[in-house]
Design an enzyme around this catalytic site. Sequence first.
Site, PDB file in Angstrom:
ATOM      1  N   ASP A 103       0.852  -1.186   0.000  1.00 49.70           N
ATOM      2  CA  ASP A 103       0.000   0.000   0.000  1.00 49.70           C
ATOM      3  C   ASP A 103       0.892   1.241   0.000  1.00 49.70           C
ATOM      4  OD1 ASP A 103      -2.769   1.153   0.230  1.00 49.70           O
ATOM      5  OD2 ASP A 103      -1.888   2.061   2.011  1.00 49.70           O
TER       6      ASP A 103
ATOM      7  N   GLU B 206       0.789   5.757   0.438  1.00 53.72           N
ATOM      8  CA  GLU B 206       0.090   7.015   0.716  1.00 53.72           C
ATOM      9  C   GLU B 206       0.743   8.083  -0.156  1.00 53.72           C
ATOM     10  OE1 GLU B 206      -2.584   7.165   2.388  1.00 53.72           O
ATOM     11  OE2 GLU B 206      -2.474   5.181   3.336  1.00 53.72           O
TER      12      GLU B 206
ATOM     13  N   HIS C 264      -5.449   6.721   7.509  1.00 52.38           N
ATOM     14  CA  HIS C 264      -4.799   5.854   6.532  1.00 52.38           C
ATOM     15  C   HIS C 264      -3.304   5.813   6.832  1.00 52.38           C
ATOM     16  CE1 HIS C 264      -8.063   5.163   3.604  1.00 52.38           C
ATOM     17  NE2 HIS C 264      -8.528   6.301   4.089  1.00 52.38           N
TER      18      HIS C 264
ATOM     19  N   ASP D 211      -2.472  -0.375   6.611  1.00 48.31           N
ATOM     20  CA  ASP D 211      -3.412  -0.814   5.576  1.00 48.31           C
ATOM     21  C   ASP D 211      -2.932  -2.090   4.895  1.00 48.31           C
ATOM     22  OD1 ASP D 211      -5.025   1.280   6.191  1.00 48.31           O
ATOM     23  OD2 ASP D 211      -4.780   2.364   4.311  1.00 48.31           O
TER      24      ASP D 211
END
EC number: 2.7.7.7
Length: 242
Positions: free
Chosen positions: A7, A9, A153, A158
């Site tokens: 994942d 960001e 998040h 995640d």
Amino acid sequence: MRQIILDTETTGLNWKTGNRVVEIGCVELVERRPTGNHFHRYLRPDCDFEQGAQEVTGLTLEFLADKPVFGEVVDEFIEFIRGAELIIHNAAFDVGFLDNELALAGAQYGRILDHATVEDTLLMARQRFPGQRNSLDALCKRLGVDNSHRQLHGALLDAQILADVYIALTSGQGEIGFGDGGEAAPAQAATGFRSTAASARPRVAILPDELAAHEARLEKLRKKAGRAVWDAMLEEVAEAVA
């Protein structure tokens, strides 16, 4: 089989408008079980956050100011994912951003698909649950995966949650030791994944700068709303153990 749950960001929704990756989180599975190995880096984007993106991630340019740029960790990142199957939710988003970062680091790095294959859990979920919401939070609720600790998040958090979701989404048989050899419901498979000692999710120690960023984010929320949801959760825990 080696799989990497991945994942990212970012500073915004589209790399084509100059947005960059600010965090990468990866969790390693071998034969569908977590090994405890992970790759986690915060990155200095050298660009601003789009409106709203900072609130989603809880990250700030001040926190990221002393972090490496992607080009400083690219070799380590490629080595970690090399030859693996990447499991990503909404893979087009993350792969698009990562391909852009690789291009900016140098043409010699190629693209993500030059180093690993990709499986998109969003596409998998849409095939299994057509016409339903298939966000990560929605899948956690549907498959019985606990994500109560997900307030903001975060790429590594995640990725850990997505590992549980992926196992639940692709299970149903006892072939990985969750059941008694018969059919198992996705939620039961997810519970087995979390509770089996041999397959415990990797736990990552919180670094001082990560804790400082968390506290700074909570303080902003307290000033804006009077209190943070996190405070209420801590109060509940304190009452439960009192």
